[in-house]
Structure formats: structure tokens, C-alpha cells
Design an enzyme around this catalytic site. Structure first.
Site, PDB file in Angstrom:
ATOM      1  N   ASN A  32     -28.148  17.620   8.646  1.00 14.85           N
ATOM      2  CA  ASN A  32     -28.857  17.362   7.404  1.00 14.85           C
ATOM      3  C   ASN A  32     -30.348  17.121   7.653  1.00 14.85           C
ATOM      4  O   ASN A  32     -31.167  18.013   7.408  1.00 14.85           O
ATOM      5  CB  ASN A  32     -28.210  16.170   6.675  1.00 14.85           C
ATOM      6  CG  ASN A  32     -28.665  16.053   5.238  1.00 14.85           C
ATOM      7  OD1 ASN A  32     -29.727  16.538   4.870  1.00 14.85           O
ATOM      8  ND2 ASN A  32     -27.867  15.405   4.421  1.00 14.85           N
ATOM      9  N   ASP A  33     -30.692  15.967   8.161  1.00 15.59           N
ATOM     10  CA  ASP A  33     -32.111  15.639   8.299  1.00 15.59           C
ATOM     11  C   ASP A  33     -32.864  16.620   9.198  1.00 15.59           C
ATOM     12  O   ASP A  33     -34.034  16.906   8.955  1.00 15.59           O
ATOM     13  CB  ASP A  33     -32.266  14.213   8.866  1.00 15.59           C
ATOM     14  CG  ASP A  33     -31.705  13.173   7.913  1.00 15.59           C
ATOM     15  OD1 ASP A  33     -31.760  13.419   6.693  1.00 15.59           O
ATOM     16  OD2 ASP A  33     -31.209  12.143   8.385  1.00 15.59           O
ATOM     17  N   VAL A  34     -32.185  17.154  10.226  1.00 17.55           N
ATOM     18  CA  VAL A  34     -32.889  18.018  11.181  1.00 17.55           C
ATOM     19  C   VAL A  34     -33.168  19.411  10.622  1.00 17.55           C
ATOM     20  O   VAL A  34     -33.816  20.212  11.276  1.00 17.55           O
ATOM     21  CB  VAL A  34     -32.123  18.156  12.525  1.00 17.55           C
ATOM     22  CG1 VAL A  34     -32.000  16.802  13.202  1.00 17.55           C
ATOM     23  CG2 VAL A  34     -30.769  18.795  12.332  1.00 17.55           C
ATOM     24  N   ALA A  58     -30.934   9.628   7.429  1.00 19.55           N
ATOM     25  CA  ALA A  58     -32.181   8.956   7.094  1.00 19.55           C
ATOM     26  C   ALA A  58     -32.196   8.523   5.629  1.00 19.55           C
ATOM     27  O   ALA A  58     -33.120   7.861   5.184  1.00 19.55           O
ATOM     28  CB  ALA A  58     -33.364   9.879   7.381  1.00 19.55           C
TER      29      ALA A  58
END
Lengths: 461, 100
Positions: free
Chosen positions: A388-390, A428
Site C-alpha cells: 500500500n504505502d510503498v 502509515a
């Protein structure tokens, strides 16, 4: 108990230290890494055995029992744990080392409360206590036994500093004025400080923090060694100084390298409370569109190049084997399949490589972010599995909480398929703009089940 | 007495440079195993725990020393097994290598 001569003990320590250094050296290259740990293990065993047989010791039954209990627990736990849980296991075992260092310092202080070495013991106790308390919080966060989001208390910088200052004050007072009783609040406050220091750090930053605590434990062990060198078995102290400081230095460098791989400064990690800014990426327009497994299968089967971007969600769902099957099937249909590995995919740098290797996926199919990012505009389909965040393009936008974090530019590919359990946010806690993009389709479901459906659709088609 | 401390300080200084040199230029791929491996190396704390408990004379010292030995032993064995498990994956993937 027959005691060994001091010369034998010393000689074994010297050889053990040499092997530790060579072992660490070997561990920094993939070809020799395995050998490195096996040799280091043999050296450690020899050092422990000769220490046990050193002249002048007593309490043998207690020592043997302690080794059996601790060693057995460590061995069993490290054996049964899943590879996905490796980062928090490193945190736990590192915390144990920090706790041991603090306890040794306590024994030293109880036995001899005066002189310069007492202050060294106080320093070792401070660092060891912070390391064990912080490592336990890191474990609880990564294990999901407490919320991984930053927990920010009011006026925390002031409170944290106050707790640290008062705690250290108790320690100095205990030594300076010979009050062993003050050691109790000293240790208690430092454990609290370790907890307070780690609570505001978000799960995504945890690898850097674990690495930092690892270096700190090394330093604590080294300080304990200093305090031991002028005791009756001083040479054990020298061995601890070398091994502890070695890890302190290597671990500090490793921490800096990791922080750089994540584009985070250490100060930022420790005092920044990542993700606690006001902009939670609220400005996302549009809606998410879903796709079913058979359509996803067709899209990939007729692609020239498919890049798979795995994340922690894939590891949690134990989908590695299914992913390997999918990659093999696509390759058999003439599709070029590559894996894009973000430096912190999984929970630590290199963690995802280990998980994919475990499933038997060859290393030459795995590409670093730097190697593959330029290729994405020419890629037909990117399959994002549980990441997700990456892959959040918000990282390229000014003012986003993720700003500046290195990401995989998967949004630049022709098509993106995201396998995701639900519509929730990433580690995050920030909305992912990728999911709302025109070229992106969502395939909801558990990673293993979803990839399984694609695999069976491919087999039929 | 003080001479021992100075000797230890000289040794510590050299060890710090060695630790730094040994780790520099390491691929990202090996960060996790190296962190785990260095975690194992500071398991030398067990040696200190054995000495502390072996020289303990009061019950309080014995109890705290016992805690040190238990924790140190966990650090050593756990650190070793985790590192060995991670690194054995490397060997396997090299042998299996081949199709995707």
C-alpha cells in the site's frame, strides 16, 4: 567442577572474537553468508563453554538452569515462528540481550557501588534498559498486539526528557552516595523512558528502530565489559568490549543505511511521529473500481510484461507459493514476469527477498526499486499484492505526510491491478491515491485466495 | 586497575572501526540477515551473565544474575536460529533457481 587454566580460556576468547569478525564479514556477501553464521555460532559456543569452566566461579546449578531455560525458550520460539514474523523476533531477542546487559550492570552495582567502573555500569544499565523496553514495544506493534500507529502523548518531548533526567539522576545518586535502594527507581524510570521513546514511532519506521536498539544493545554489552575487566575474570570483559562495540558500530552504520533506504532521517524517525501530520491525504477525488479474478487473468495472460509488486499483505496471507505458481503459468504463456521489490517491502530491508526465496522464486527475477522504476511506463500490467504505502504516488506530492518516501512508480504502468483485503488504509494510515487512478482496478480479497482464483482462471483459459 | 580500563578503551576504539569497515558496502538484500547476525554476536552478553552469576554472593545478586543468564541465553540461541533460518533461504533459492 574442574576449572580450565586461564590461558586456555583467554586463547578461546581471542579465537572466538576473530571468528565473530570474519563471520560478520562473510555475512555481508550472499555467497558466504550462511558460512558466516555457522562459524560465529561455533565460536560463541566455545566462548560460553570455557566461561562456564573458568576458575573461581560458583552457583553452577543456577547457571546451567538459566542457560537451559533461556536457551530452550529462544531455540523453540525461533524455530516455530513464521518467516513473516522475523522482524519482531529480532526485536525480541535483541531486547533480551539489552535486558541481560542491564541485569549484569545491576549485579555489578549491587556488588561494588563505587569507583569509575560503577558509572560505566550505570551507563550500561541505562542503555540496556531502554533497549529492552523499546524492543518489547516494537515487538508488540509489529505483532499487532497493540496499535501500530504512532501514539503521541501531550508534551511528550518534555515528559520524555524529564523521565530520562530523573531516572539518570537516581542512578548517579545511587553510585555517588552509595544508596543501592535508589537503583530500583533508576531501573523503573529507564524502562518507562524506553517505552515512551518507542510509543510515538509508527510501525512503518519500526525496522530502523529495531536496528537502532540492536546497536544500542551492543554498546550496553561493551559498557558491561568495561566494568568487568578489572574483576576476577577480566578477560571475559575484554571479549564483551570487542564484540559489543563491534555490534554497536556495525549496527549504527546499518541503521543509517536502512534509514537512507527509506529516505528517513534518524532524528525524524525518533522524534517526528511519522504520519501524525494534519494532511491525511484527504484531497483524493474519484472512486475505486473493482475487477474480478477472471478478467484480471485475461489481462495478464495477453500482456507482454507483467510486474508483480508484493507487499506485507502477501506475506501475511502466506500467498508466496500461489504467487510463484502464477509467475510460472504466465512465463509458460510467454509473458515476461518480474518482481519489483521495494527496499522496505515486508517489514525490513531484504525481508521480502527472503520470503520470495523461501517460495523458490529465483533471485534474477527480483528487481530493486532503483533497477525497475524507469521501466514502469512500458509495463502492460502491474499486479500489486498486499502493498500500500510503498506504491502511493502521494509520496511525490509536496505536503503529503509521505512526501519524499521512495516508492515504486507502479501508477505509470498501462494497467494496475491491486489485490487488497478491504478498503482500509496502509500502515502509515494514509489514503492511497493510486487506488482512485483511471488505470487502476481493485481485486478485493485475501491475497492467497485472490491469486488462487487468478491461477485457476489461467489454467482454464 | 586504571590500566585495565585504558587497555579496554584502546580495544574498543579499534573494534568500532572494525565494525564499521566490515559492514560498509553491503547490499540492501542482506540488511535483515546482518541485523539478525549482529544481534546474535552481542549474545556474548551471556558470557558476562555467567560471570556475574558465577561470582554472585547474595540472594539478590543471584536472582538478578539468573535473569541475566536466562535473557542472555535467549539472545544467543534465538539470534542464531533466526539468522540461520534466514540465510538458509539464500542457499535454497540458489539451488532451486530456474523457472520464475
Amino acid at each position: 567442577m574442574t576449572a580450565l587454566g586461564a590461558t586456555v580460556v583467554d586463547a578461546v576468547y581471542v579465537v572466538a572474537i576473530l571468528v565473530f569478525i570474519l563471520g560478520l564479514k562473510a555475512m555481508s556477501s550472499p555467497a558466504t553468508a550462511r558460512r558466516g553464521i555457522v562459524f560465529a555460532g561455533a565460536a560463541m559456543l566455545a566462548a560460553v563453554v570455557v566461561t562456564f569452566l573458568s576458575p573461581g566461579l560458583s552457583n553452577f546449578a543456577w547457571i546451567a538452569l538459566g542457560i537451559l531455560v533461556g536457551g530452550g525458550a529462544g531455540f523453540y520460539w525461533a524455530r516455530v515462528v513464521q518467516m513473516t514474523a522475523m522482524p519482531q523476533m529480532v526485536a525480541v531477542f535483541n531486547g533480551m540481550g539489552g535486558g541481560a546487559a542491564a541485569a549484569i550492570a545491576a549485579v555489578e552495582l549491587l556488588g561494588r557501588l563505587t569507583g569509575p567502573t560503577a558509572y560505566l555500569s550505570v551507563a550500561g544499565a541505562i542503555i540496556g534498559s531502554v533497549s529492552i523496553a523499546g524492543s518489547v514495544i516494537a515487538f508488540l506493534k509489529l505483532q499487532g498486539w497493540m496499535p501500530s500507529a504512532p501514539i503521541v502523548l501531550p508534551a511528550r518531548q518534555v515528559v520524555n526528557f524529564g523521565v530520562l533526567a530523573v531516572g539518570v539522576g537516581f542512578g548517579v545518586y545511587a553510585v555517588g552516595w552509595l544508596h543501592a535502594l535508589y537503583l530500583a527507581p533508576f531501573f523503573a524510570l529507564l524502562l518507562v523512558y524506553g517505552i515512551l521513546l518507542t510509543l510515538p514511532i509508527g510501525g512503518a519506521d519500526m525496522p530502523v528502530v529495531i536496528s537502532l536498539f540492536n546497536a544500542l544493545t551492543g554498546v550496553a554489552v561493551g559498557l558491561d565489559g568495561f566494568a568487568l575487566v578489572n574483576g576476577p575474570l577480566g578477560d571475559a570483559g575484554y571479549a564483551m568490549v570487542v564484540a559489543g562495540v563491534l555490534v554497536g558500530a556495525a549496527g549504527s552504520l546499518l541503521t543509517a543505511l536502512m534509514a537512507r533506504a527509506m529516505n528517513r532521517s534518524l532524528g525524524n524517525v525518533l522524534f517526528g511521529a511519522f504520519g501524525a501530520t494534519t494532511d491525511a491525504g484527504a484531497a483524493v477525488q474519484g472512486s475505486m473500481r473493482s475487477i474480478d479474478a477472471s478478467d484480471a487473468a485475461v489481462l495478464m495472460a495477453y500482456a507482454g510484461e507483467v510486474v508483480i509488486a508484493p507487499g506485507y499483505g502477501m506475506a501475511v496471507a502466506q500467498a508466496q507459493q500461489k504467487v510463484k505458481e502464477l509467475a510460472d503459468l504466465l512465463a509458460a504463456k510467454g509473458v515476461t514476469v518480474k518482481f519489483a521489490i521495494h527496499p522496505v517491502a515486508g517489514r525490513m530491508p531484504g525481508h521480502m527477498n527472503v520470503l520470495l526465496a523461501e517460495a523458490g522464486i529465483a533471485y534474477d527475477k527480483l528487481f530493486d526499486r532503483d533497477e525497475i522504476n524507469a521501466e514502469f511506463p512500458a509495463v502492460d500490467v502491474v499486479l500489486v499484492i498486499g502493498a500500500n504505502d510503498v506504491v502511493n504516488p502521494a509520496a511525490r506530492r509536496k505536503g503529503s505526510p509521505l512526501e519524499g518516501m521512495p516508492i515504486l512508480d507502479v501508477d505509470k504502468a498501462h494497467n494496475v491491478i491491486v489485490i487488497k483485503r478491504g478498503q482500509g488504509k496502509g500502515f502509515a494510515g494514509i489514503e492511497n491515491e493510486l487506488f482512485y487512478a483511471d488505470n487502476c482496478r481493485m481485486l478485493y480479497g485475501d491475497a492467497q485466495a485472490a491469486v488462487g482464483q487468478i491461477v485457476s482462471a489461467l489454467k482454464q483459459g | 586497575m586504571a590500566a585495565d580500563l585504558w587497555t579496554a578503551l584502546f580495544i574498543a576504539m579499534l573494534a568500532a572501526f572494525t565494525g564499521y569497515e566490515v559492514i560498509s558496502r553491503v547490499p540492501v538484500l542482506l540488511h535483515t540477515p546482518l541485523m539478525s547476525g549482529s544481534n546474535f554476536v552481542h549474545g556474548i552478553v551471556l558470557v558476562g551473565g555467567i560471570v556475574a552469576l558465577g561470582l554472585a554472593t547474595t540472594d539478590v545478586e543471584r536472582i538478578v544474575g539468573f535473569i541475566a543468564v536466562v535473557m542472555g541465553a535467549m539472545n544467543v540461541t534465538g539470534g542464531y536460529v533466526v539468522t540461520e533460518r534466514i540465510l538458509s533461504m539464500f542457499d535454497r533459492s540458489k539451488r532451486k533457481g530456474g523457472a520464475a
